[in-house]
Design a protein around this motif. Structure first.
Motif, PDB file in Angstrom:
ATOM      1  N   ILE A 540     -28.776  18.320  14.684  1.00 15.58           N
ATOM      2  CA  ILE A 540     -28.190  17.776  13.033  1.00 15.58           C
ATOM      3  C   ILE A 540     -26.583  17.575  12.913  1.00 15.58           C
ATOM      4  N   GLY A 541     -25.683  17.431  11.438  1.00 18.65           N
ATOM      5  CA  GLY A 541     -25.119  17.205  12.406  1.00 18.65           C
ATOM      6  C   GLY A 541     -23.954  16.044  11.092  1.00 18.65           C
ATOM      7  N   GLY A 542     -23.044  17.120  10.732  1.00 21.17           N
ATOM      8  CA  GLY A 542     -21.854  16.077   8.460  1.00 21.17           C
ATOM      9  C   GLY A 542     -21.071  15.819   9.669  1.00 21.17           C
ATOM     10  N   ASN A 543     -20.197  14.847   9.095  1.00 21.96           N
ATOM     11  CA  ASN A 543     -18.513  14.482   9.440  1.00 21.96           C
ATOM     12  C   ASN A 543     -18.402  13.798   8.095  1.00 21.96           C
ATOM     13  N   PHE A 544     -17.273  14.429   7.561  1.00 23.03           N
ATOM     14  CA  PHE A 544     -16.298  14.226   6.321  1.00 23.03           C
ATOM     15  C   PHE A 544     -14.989  13.449   7.137  1.00 23.03           C
ATOM     16  N   ILE A 545     -14.883  12.128   6.487  1.00 19.93           N
ATOM     17  CA  ILE A 545     -13.018  11.832   6.415  1.00 19.93           C
ATOM     18  C   ILE A 545     -12.822  10.791   5.444  1.00 19.93           C
ATOM     19  N   TYR A 546     -11.352  11.462   5.206  1.00 19.60           N
ATOM     20  CA  TYR A 546     -10.824  10.921   4.347  1.00 19.60           C
ATOM     21  C   TYR A 546      -9.263  10.436   5.150  1.00 19.60           C
ATOM     22  N   LYS A 547      -8.712   8.937   4.238  1.00 20.21           N
ATOM     23  CA  LYS A 547      -7.577   8.420   5.144  1.00 20.21           C
ATOM     24  C   LYS A 547      -6.844   8.164   3.738  1.00 20.21           C
ATOM     25  N   PHE A 548      -5.959   8.105   3.303  1.00 15.37           N
ATOM     26  CA  PHE A 548      -5.035   7.429   2.413  1.00 15.37           C
ATOM     27  C   PHE A 548      -3.663   7.201   2.674  1.00 15.37           C
ATOM     28  N   ARG A 549      -3.495   5.970   2.271  1.00 10.32           N
ATOM     29  CA  ARG A 549      -2.125   4.778   2.898  1.00 10.32           C
ATOM     30  C   ARG A 549      -1.309   4.437   1.847  1.00 10.32           C
ATOM     31  N   ASP A 550      -0.220   4.814   2.063  1.00 12.65           N
ATOM     32  CA  ASP A 550       0.632   4.322   0.664  1.00 12.65           C
ATOM     33  C   ASP A 550       1.404   2.650   1.578  1.00 12.65           C
ATOM     34  N   PHE A 551       1.953   2.143   0.896  1.00 10.24           N
ATOM     35  CA  PHE A 551       2.514   0.964   2.071  1.00 10.24           C
ATOM     36  C   PHE A 551       3.526   0.280   0.763  1.00 10.24           C
ATOM     37  N   SER A 552       4.466   0.356   1.409  1.00  7.19           N
ATOM     38  CA  SER A 552       5.628  -0.605   0.419  1.00  7.19           C
ATOM     39  C   SER A 552       6.471  -1.701   1.033  1.00  7.19           C
ATOM     40  N   ILE A 553       6.960  -2.833   0.811  1.00  9.49           N
ATOM     41  CA  ILE A 553       7.841  -3.219   1.169  1.00  9.49           C
ATOM     42  C   ILE A 553       9.643  -4.037  -0.135  1.00  9.49           C
ATOM     43  N   ASP A 554      10.942  -3.467   1.161  1.00  5.91           N
ATOM     44  CA  ASP A 554      11.617  -3.794  -0.049  1.00  5.91           C
ATOM     45  C   ASP A 554      11.991  -5.526   0.769  1.00  5.91           C
ATOM     46  N   GLU A 555      13.163  -6.059   0.558  1.00  2.00           N
ATOM     47  CA  GLU A 555      13.497  -7.220   0.758  1.00  2.00           C
ATOM     48  C   GLU A 555      15.283  -7.340  -0.052  1.00  2.00           C
ATOM     49  N   PHE A 556      15.605  -7.707  -0.054  1.00  4.50           N
ATOM     50  CA  PHE A 556      17.162  -7.587  -0.018  1.00  4.50           C
ATOM     51  C   PHE A 556      17.589  -9.131   0.765  1.00  4.50           C
ATOM     52  N   PHE A 557      18.276 -10.147  -0.476  1.00  7.05           N
ATOM     53  CA  PHE A 557      18.168 -11.476  -0.072  1.00  7.05           C
ATOM     54  C   PHE A 557      19.865 -11.857  -0.131  1.00  7.05           C
ATOM     55  N   MET A 558      20.931 -12.746   0.934  1.00  8.98           N
ATOM     56  CA  MET A 558      21.826 -12.776   0.553  1.00  8.98           C
ATOM     57  C   MET A 558      22.368 -14.185   0.790  1.00  8.98           C
ATOM     58  N   THR A 559      23.314 -14.184  -0.312  1.00 10.34           N
ATOM     59  CA  THR A 559      24.026 -16.290   0.191  1.00 10.34           C
ATOM     60  C   THR A 559      26.176 -15.424  -0.022  1.00 10.34           C
ATOM     61  N   ALA A 560      26.102 -17.009   0.160  1.00 12.71           N
ATOM     62  CA  ALA A 560      27.179 -17.260   0.001  1.00 12.71           C
ATOM     63  C   ALA A 560      28.003 -18.537  -0.932  1.00 12.71           C
ATOM     64  N   THR A 561      29.080 -18.054  -1.445  1.00 11.79           N
ATOM     65  CA  THR A 561      29.622 -19.796  -2.841  1.00 11.79           C
ATOM     66  C   THR A 561      30.015 -20.623  -1.728  1.00 11.79           C
ATOM     67  N   ASN A 562      30.603 -20.394  -0.154  1.00  9.18           N
ATOM     68  CA  ASN A 562      30.942 -21.196   0.641  1.00  9.18           C
ATOM     69  C   ASN A 562      29.467 -21.258   1.438  1.00  9.18           C
ATOM     70  N   LEU A 563      28.637 -21.647   1.744  1.00  9.14           N
ATOM     71  CA  LEU A 563      27.204 -22.165   2.965  1.00  9.14           C
ATOM     72  C   LEU A 563      27.590 -22.602   4.092  1.00  9.14           C
ATOM     73  N   THR A 564      28.858 -22.808   4.587  1.00  8.42           N
ATOM     74  CA  THR A 564      28.640 -22.986   5.542  1.00  8.42           C
ATOM     75  C   THR A 564      29.774 -21.646   6.495  1.00  8.42           C
ATOM     76  N   VAL A 565      29.083 -21.187   8.227  1.00  8.13           N
ATOM     77  CA  VAL A 565      29.084 -20.068   8.249  1.00  8.13           C
ATOM     78  C   VAL A 565      30.250 -20.467   9.535  1.00  8.13           C
TER      79      VAL A 565
END
Length: 956
Positions: A540-565
């Motif tokens: 006879i037996g027992g089991n307990f599992i607890y999981k916790f997750r924290d997930f996040s995304i940070d995004e930054f976008f760039m551009t230019a006044t002169n779009l030609t590279v």
């Protein structure tokens, strides 16, 4: 006179030390043959002498003897007595002699055998006596393979395949249906969304055994279907053991290439972690002003980002690795034992794909047009440097009736990649209006996991038959994508390179953070007793599992006044003189945030999982040859989600799954003879969605442009109609039968059959009209049935000189059939080509139709030489389910042929050299879109090349 006394004293001391130095040891484990448990307090005697000892709490024993040849006698009250002759003891050497004793109702039975015969058969004894369908590798059999890590060794287990050199799959089923555990307890891997942990991190010399359980019992977790792979580490060695190892690997397709791609990282990349160089340079809640606000702050914020956006060429290095292990035990004054085991390893691998290919395809609207076309085709070069560092430390303390064990495992992984890709991008998403795009990608991912395991095993009295085992095991894992730099440019017809957000998106910087903690507590109480006058065991037996997750995304976008590279040199974008300033009102800058909201709440979520389980099990004999194990397990599974959608819908600890289920199991074993069994089993198991799959999160792959979208609340069309229902657990009914025959000298024959009925299997599927978006859904019900064949045979029947040459062969055939949901069937009908007939049946996603493991193994311990040639292939499997207009994707067979040679040197064979050649056939890993009357198109294609590796190890 005084000098004579000193001389005599020194002489006696020398003789004493010399005498001790000449002793050797015989050590091993005594096993209860009825229950395959350690047998404590068994008697071990040297025949014809008064020398002897008894097995400890774990069934382990050690006898120190002078060099010579002995007969060792094993006995226990109520069990048979075994005499093992020809036990050779050498000075300063340890002879391992494991023994299994079976219960005996008669007055006395003495069985005699030789040490050689006993050692060869002991490897299969646990498998023969197990109450479940079991395959495995003992420390001795692992040693004979010459493998340096578990991933290499476990390939020889029937029905097992190893993906990517590290992840173990059982019976051709994918990761979702195979579960890996360490010392009987769940731990998350480097990828927390996988069920399996990477097996290449465990050196073989710290492993006691690896067990692959294929039929469920009540004391096993319910969330597996193909098999459970349990890696069991040693408590501590029988004597002081230390080893060091070093290895080098060379792949002609990847190493010493002067066009290898890399970029400048941090000073600690070599150790598998970032030193802060790639940390997010601005606060996630920092508002970013627009150029119209004419603020110097915009220049200051943009200038904080790392400047390099394009990979540089360099010469690629070969792979190399280092390893160290140490262990010892000590006997205390009170007779108890304490010991330790430690292991550390470092691996630095370089991979270079000069022609990496990824594709997305879609069918034409015209039903007479059979050939799908690429909606996105990506081809380019990618250099990857991966560092893997792991350390394991274990302490164990034993008394006569108890054992306490504490183990700490830490794994650190850093992966840096740099690539340059050409893309053909269909603007109308139907294989037309192609635009030429180039993309620079500089990526870094840091992963780590720390696991603590505190466990205890107790005999509740000498003769009571009661035993108690318990474990507390917390784990903490982290995965960070740090400063992913993706810079796509549109190539115009005039040959200019421009930033074009409407076609390619802006240059992007991404940080993703996943933090997860996992707490496990389990306890098992068992009682050995008699039922119907025969041995029985109640659990006879027992089991307990607890999981916790924290997930996040940070995004930054760039551009230019002169779009030609100019010349497409993206490194020019963030040079100081090219940054926007209020004075020049010209240059590169961050894209302003709308509503002062830089961080989007929809890019984060929290998940909680709780599993409560209790089980009962009874093992008993209905007759002398018929053993039965009946069990019932119940699990309460709860999953919670906290997050927010882009539309502003808020979920505050929403209970997405709440299931209380029963999982019965029955195993029957009939012994036809001492060496052959017939087995039958039934069990009910489950497969559950991961945190990511049961969320609302969107995870973008910056190279392939593919986006995974969570399905915790259902996927809906723009008109509100249901595309896919929210994910829910899969339930599986499993039936197994097996005949097995064990022969002398480690030879065996076994044939198995199995059937699995899947209710609502979870499958990876494309969105209806996009090959760049996919999710997970329950798409119908499925059945799987198959057969396994295993054969181990030496060639001694040809001539005695070939007795050390063995053939290991195991073959699995699996048939799967899924009945589609009405929604999937209707979509396939709508997209059918002229003359194409659509059935509402197809294969189960992830299920391979066949698996072959074959190998020749030569092992000559007398001269310290071992060699093996091993072949493995897994059949074509449905990798991603199509949506009708998007074709199905199938992973293609990968024919793996590997050679291993190991030679030990020195009088005591403490030095060894390993030579390995992996992927001798030079096969490619490929997944293809397949469609009616059409040529196959590429989903993914990689060429791993052929690797030659050389390793050296020394034990002292």
């Amino acid at each position: 006179m005084k000098k004579n006394k000193i001389l005599i004293t020194l002489s006696l001391l020398f003789i004493t030390l010399f005498g001790y130095a000449q002793t050797g040891k015989v050590t091993g484990t005594v096993i209860d043959g009825e229950f395959v448990d350690p047998l404590p307090f068994a008697n071990i005697l040297v025949k014809g002498t008064s020398k002897g000892t008894s097995s400890d709490f774990d069934g382990k024993y050690t006898l120190e003897l002078e060099p010579g040849t002995y007969t060792i006698v094993f006995s226990y009250v109520g069990y048979e007595t075994k005499e093992v002759s020809d036990v050779v003891i050498k000075s300063n050497d340890v002879t391992v002699l494991d023994m299994t004793l079976a219960p005996n109702a008669l007055d006395e039975i003495v069985i005699t055998t030789s040490v050689k015969r006993n050692t060869e058969n002991a490897v299969l004894n646990m498998q023969r006596k197990s109450v479940v369908v079991l395959d495995g590798l003992s420390a001795q059999s692992i040693k004979k393979t010459g493998a340096s890590n578990i991933a290499s060794a476990v390939k020889s287990v029937p029905g097992v395949s190893v993906q990517g050199g590290k992840y173990v799959y059982v019976r051709g089923l994918g990761d979702r249906y195979t579960k890996s555990i360490l010392n009987g307890v769940d731990i998350p891997g480097l990828d927390p969304d996988r069920n399996t942990i990477p097996m290449d991190i465990f050196p073989t010399n710290i492993i006691d055994n690896v067990l692959v359980v294929k039929s469920a019992a009540a004391n096993n977790p319910a969330d597996f279907t193909g098999g459970i792979v349990d890696v069991v580490t040693k408590d501590f060695p029988t004597k002081a053991e230390y080893s060091i190892s070093v290895g080098f690997g060379f792949n002609p397709s990847m190493h010493f290439k002067d066009n290898y791609l890399k970029y400048d990282g941090g000073d600690t990349d070599f150790f598998g972690y970032d030193d802060g160089t790639r940390n997010r340079p601005i606060n996630r809640y920092q508002p970013i002003p627009g150029t119209f606000e004419n603020k110097l702050l915009l220049n200051s914020l943009t200038n904080r980002f790392q400047k390099q956006l394009k990979a540089e060429q360099a010469t690629s290095n070969p792979n190399f690795s280092l390893g160290f292990t140490a262990g010892n035990q000590y006997e205390l004054k009170n007779g108890n034992k304490i010991g330790y085991l430690a292991s550390a390893s470092y691996k630095n691998n370089t991979t270079f794909y000069e022609d990496r290919i990824d594709g997305g395809t879609i069918k034409a609207a015209d039903k007479n047009n059979y050939q799908p076309r690429y909606s996105l085709y990506t081809k380019g070069s990618e250099g990857i440097n991966e560092v893997l560092v792991n350390a394991l430390v274990g302490l164990a303390y034993k008394t006569d009736l108890s054992k306490y064990k504490f183990t700490t495992l830490h794994i650190q992984n850093g992966e840096s990649s740099a690539g340059y890709f050409d893309q053909d991008l269909s603007q109308d998403n139907t294989g037309g209006a192609y635009e030429d795009v180039v993309k620079d990608a500089l990526l870094y991912t840091e992963r780590s996991i720390t696991n603590f395991n505190l466990s205890g095993s107790h005999k509740l009295g000498v003769d009571t038959g009661w035993g108690l085992d318990w474990t507390l095991s917390p784990s903490f894992s982290k995965v960070e994508d740090k400063d992913h730099r993706i810079t796509p440019l549109l190539v115009t017809q005039e040959g200019e390179y421009i930033i074009n957000p409407s076609t390619t998106t802006n240059p992007t910087r991404i940080w993703r953070t996943l933090l997860e903690e996992n707490w496990v507590f389990k306890a098992d109480l068992d009682k050995k007793y008699e039922l119907f006058g025969r041995p029985a065991k109640f659990q006879i037996g027992g089991n307990f599992i607890y999981k916790f997750r924290d997930f996040s995304i940070d995004e930054f976008f760039m551009t230019a006044t002169n779009l030609t590279v100019p010349n497409g040199d993206t490194n020019l974008l963030l040079m100081n003189q090219n940054l926007w300033t209020p004075e020049n009102d010209n240059g590169t800058h961050l894209v302003a945030t709308s509503n002062n909201q830089t961080f989007k709440p929809s890019n984060a979520y929290e998940g909680e999982q709780q599993v409560y389980s209790v089980y009962l099990s009874n093992e008993f004999n209905l007759s002398e040859n018929l053993k039965t194990v009946l069990g019932l397990r119940t699990e309460l599974y709860q999953l919670y989600y906290t997050g927010e959608t882009a539309q502003g819908d808020v979920y505050d600890r929403a209970n997405t799954i709440d299931k209380h289920d029963f999982y019965p199991s029955a195993n029957v074993i009939y012994s036809l003879s001492e060496k052959s069994n017939v087995r039958a089993s039934y069990s009910r198991t489950t497969a559950r969605p991961s945190f990511k799959e049961a969320s609302r999160i969107q995870i973008f792959d910056p190279i392939t442009n593919r986006t995974f979208i969570g399905n915790g609340f259902g996927i809906f069309d723009q008109d509100g109609s249901v595309i896919y229902d929210a994910v829910k657990p899969t339930y599986i009914n499993n039936f197994d039968v097996r005949y097995e025959m064990f022969r002398d000298k480690g030879q065996m024959f076994a044939v198995s059959g199995f059937y699995k009925g899947f209710k609502d299997p979870l499958e990876t599927v494309f969105f209806p009209n996009s090959s760049e978006q996919f999710t997970v859904a329950n798409l119908g019900d499925a059945t799987v049935f198959g057969a396994e064949f295993e054969f181990r045979q030496n060639f001694g029947f040809v001539t005695e000189n070939l007795e050390k040459l063995k053939l290991n062969l195991n073959v699995s055939y699996i048939y799967s059939e899924l009945t589609m949901s009405d929604i999937e069937y209707e979509r396939r009908l709508l997209a059918a080509r002229t003359g194409e007939s659509i059935d509402n049946k197809r294969e189960l996603q992830g299920q391979s139709p066949y698996l072959i493991n074959a190998g020749f193994d030569y092992d000559n311990e007398d001269i310290g030489f071992q060699a093996g040639l091993f072949y493995n292939v897994q059949g074509k499997a449905l990798e991603v389910v199509g949506s009708g207009i998007v074709p199905d994707v199938y992973s293609q067979p990968f024919h793996s042929l590997n050679l291993t040679i190991n030679k030990k040197f020195g009088k005591e064979k403490k030095s060894s050299i390993d030579l390995k050649i992996n992927n001798i056939l030079g096969d490619e890993r490929e997944s293809l879109y397949e469609s009616f009357r059409a040529s196959d198109l590429i989903f993914t294609q990689r060429n791993p090349g052929t690797e030659f590796s050389l390793g050296y190890s020394y034990k002292f």
